[in-house]
Scaffold this motif. Structure first.
Motif, mmCIF file in Angstrom:
data_model
loop_
_atom_site.group_PDB
_atom_site.id
_atom_site.type_symbol
_atom_site.label_atom_id
_atom_site.label_comp_id
_atom_site.label_asym_id
_atom_site.label_seq_id
_atom_site.Cartn_x
_atom_site.Cartn_y
_atom_site.Cartn_z
ATOM 1 N N ALA A 1 0.831 -1.210 0.000
ATOM 2 C CA ALA A 1 0.000 0.000 0.000
ATOM 3 C C ALA A 1 0.861 1.255 0.000
ATOM 4 O O ALA A 1 0.568 2.227 -0.710
ATOM 5 C CB ALA A 1 -0.925 -0.010 1.215
ATOM 6 N N VAL A 2 1.933 1.242 0.784
ATOM 7 C CA VAL A 2 2.844 2.392 0.820
ATOM 8 C C VAL A 2 3.427 2.642 -0.564
ATOM 9 O O VAL A 2 3.493 3.789 -1.032
ATOM 10 C CB VAL A 2 3.955 2.153 1.860
ATOM 11 N N CYS A 3 3.856 1.581 -1.233
ATOM 12 C CA CYS A 3 4.441 1.733 -2.570
ATOM 13 C C CYS A 3 3.389 2.145 -3.603
ATOM 14 O O CYS A 3 3.693 2.885 -4.538
ATOM 15 C CB CYS A 3 5.116 0.429 -2.994
ATOM 16 N N PRO B 1 9.823 6.212 9.951
ATOM 17 C CA PRO B 1 9.005 5.436 9.001
ATOM 18 C C PRO B 1 7.577 5.932 8.869
ATOM 19 O O PRO B 1 6.928 5.674 7.856
ATOM 20 C CB PRO B 1 9.038 4.020 9.625
ATOM 21 N N GLU B 2 7.080 6.665 9.867
ATOM 22 C CA GLU B 2 5.702 7.140 9.799
ATOM 23 C C GLU B 2 5.488 8.124 8.650
ATOM 24 O O GLU B 2 4.353 8.327 8.209
ATOM 25 C CB GLU B 2 5.305 7.798 11.124
ATOM 26 N N THR B 3 6.575 8.735 8.150
ATOM 27 C CA THR B 3 6.416 9.665 7.026
ATOM 28 C C THR B 3 5.864 8.951 5.798
ATOM 29 O O THR B 3 5.135 9.555 5.011
ATOM 30 C CB THR B 3 7.766 10.310 6.670
ATOM 31 N N LEU B 4 6.196 7.672 5.639
ATOM 32 C CA LEU B 4 5.669 6.907 4.509
ATOM 33 C C LEU B 4 4.156 6.732 4.629
ATOM 34 O O LEU B 4 3.452 6.688 3.620
ATOM 35 C CB LEU B 4 6.342 5.539 4.441
ATOM 36 N N LEU B 5 3.677 6.626 5.864
ATOM 37 C CA LEU B 5 2.236 6.459 6.065
ATOM 38 C C LEU B 5 1.505 7.783 5.895
ATOM 39 O O LEU B 5 0.367 7.806 5.419
ATOM 40 C CB LEU B 5 1.970 5.901 7.465
ATOM 41 N N ARG B 6 2.173 8.874 6.250
ATOM 42 C CA ARG B 6 1.526 10.175 6.134
ATOM 43 C C ARG B 6 1.460 10.655 4.701
ATOM 44 O O ARG B 6 0.504 11.323 4.305
ATOM 45 C CB ARG B 6 2.265 11.214 6.987
#
Length: 468
Positions: A373-375, A461-466
């Motif tokens: 999902a992140v990608c 790593p939370e930046t990828l989710l944001r």
């Protein structure tokens, strides 16, 4: 008395400052990281030493101390007195210097690199670290529930649309070309493995071809002049006894080999040029159109006002040794790659992933879906595909045993770290065949961009989710 009182007051203030500095140093690693904590420790201890000397300095600034040094001279930092550098502070600083990011243990989770004899105060630091990891853990599960998981109703509608397309194509091919040697078509892909994420928008329609065993043989890519493991040639055999035309698929032969490009062209003429999809769509209440241009034969199906499904029609060869080859061209299309069939490891990869999770109740599947999902939602990571992420997790499982649901945050962070390492090396081996480099179709520019994006995300790593 006044002098004694002043001396006691000075000691009291000194003890207060020392306690504050000790507290700050004991918590510095949590805030700044081990490298930053080491540098802060050096600077803070130097300031504390200057403060100590100011309290104990004689009235004359040039009067020598008992050690022979003048009070304003900076003594060697490592030679500081026990009063200035107590035992606990030495241990804290020693641990900081020993665990700088260049250490080989830096990539391991905190629970695996605990040092024997840790001071009691470090338990508080561990607790605060655990709270930070829990925060990432909570963010990952919220992201999984809100952005990753596809509602069951949406998946059912997408599967129904794919099944309708499969049925229509099967009827057409049997009626139009009854002599084409095909096995029964079937639907495949992440939509049917419960590994699709964000939206139910993709399915694969596998079209197995039947090849005569004595007329065709497969040649692994590493045994050819192109030397590309993971891609195969399908060679025509026994032409002297069975001349051209003896096999239905001889019409797709190029230079003595069965060409996946030619096979795709045959199906493209049929699927995109001969079938009246607008009429079929009106009966099914869909809007169906071929996707042009496309590296594979793809149909776009609009089955709801705001929902679209892409169905890839993939000719498939299953060889005698069980190797599955699909007519999906090499991503870096070149003249010399046009006869190459791509080996598909998807079924075996998915089965291994599911088996590992069943054996230990692990979070590999959840970790994979979050990474996919992140990608999918980050354009700078769109070049990473499901097979690459799956194999990175399978390889990580070989060195990391703990995949409990509570370890999701640690495993996700480790996945980012190992991907950066593989990108730096320019090689991601396939877990089922170490000869295959799953990064062989990425350009140097794509590898640089992927590596930079993931490296920047390691610290947060939370930046990828944001940004997803």
């Amino acid at each position: 008395m006044a002098g004694v009182s002043g001396d006691r007051k000075g000691k009291k203030e000194d003890n207060g400052l020392g306690s504050a500095i000790d507290f700050m140093l004991s918590n510095a690693k949590l805030v700044l990281g081990v490298g930053g904590a080491a540098m802060l420790g050096i600077a803070t201890l130097a300031v504390k030493r200057m403060y100590d000397r100011a309290l104990s300095a004689p009235s004359s600034p040039t009067k020598a101390t008992q050690s022979g040094k003048r009070s304003w001279e900076e003594p060697s930092w490592l030679g500081s007195s026990p009063r200035t550098l107590n035992r606990d502070m030495k241990q804290n600083l020693s641990r900081s210097l020993q665990t700088l990011p260049t250490s080989s243990n830096f990539s391991q989770p905190d629970g695996l690199r605990r040092t024997p004899g840790r001071a009691a105060g470090s338990a508080k630091v561990d607790l605060q670290r655990a709270r930070l990891r829990l925060s990432l853990q909570e963010h990952l599960w919220v992201f999984f529930q809100e952005r990753v998981v596809i509602p069951a109703e949406e998946q059912a509608l997408a599967r129904r649309a794919a099944l309708d397309i499969c049925a229509e194509l099967r009827v057409f091919l049997h009626a139009k070309l009854p002599d084409m040697p095909l096995r029964e078509m079937f639907l495949s892909g992440s939509l049917y493995d419960d590994l699709q994420v964000v939206t139910a928008d993709h399915a694969q329609l596998m079209v197995p071809l039947v090849l005569e065993k004595n007329l065709w043989s497969s040649v692994p890519g590493e045994d050819t002049i192109m030397n590309i493991p993971g891609f195969w040639l399908v060679r025509r055999e026994n032409l002297e006894y069975f001349p051209r035309g003896s096999s239905y698929w001889d019409r797709c032969m190029v230079g003595g080999y069965l060409s996946p490009k030619s096979v795709l062209e045959v199906f493209e003429k049929l699927v995109a040029g001969s079938i009246n999809w607008p009429a079929i769509g009106s009966v099914l209440d869909y809007v169906i159109r071929p996707v042009v241009p496309s590296e594979t034969l793809t149909l776009e199906v609009q089955y709801e006002t705001d929902r679209r499904l892409h169905v890839d029609v993939l000719p498939l060869l299953v060889m005698e040794d069980g190797v599955s080859l699909i007519a999906k061209p090499h991503r870096l299309a070149a003249e010399r790659h046009q006869n190459l069939w791509r080996q598909s490891f998807r079924v075996a990869e998915t089965a291994r992933l599911r088996t590992l999770d069943q054996d230990d109740g692990g979070c590999r599947g959840v970790c994979l879906k979050v990474a996919k999902a992140v990608c999918k939602l980050n354009p700078s990571l769109s070049c990473l595909n499901s097979s690459q992420l799956t194999n990175a997790i399978l390889l990580l499982s070989e060195s990391q045993a703990s995949w409990t649901q509570e370890a999701l945050a640690d495993r996700f962070t480790q996945l980012l770290r190992v991907l950066v390492g593989h990108l730096e090396a320019g090689r991601l081996p396939c877990a089922l065949n170490q000869k295959v480099n799953l990064f062989c179709e990425l350009t140097p520019q794509e590898i640089d961009e992927l590596g930079y994006t993931l490296y920047c995300a390691l610290s947060d790593p939370e930046t990828l989710l944001r940004t997803a």
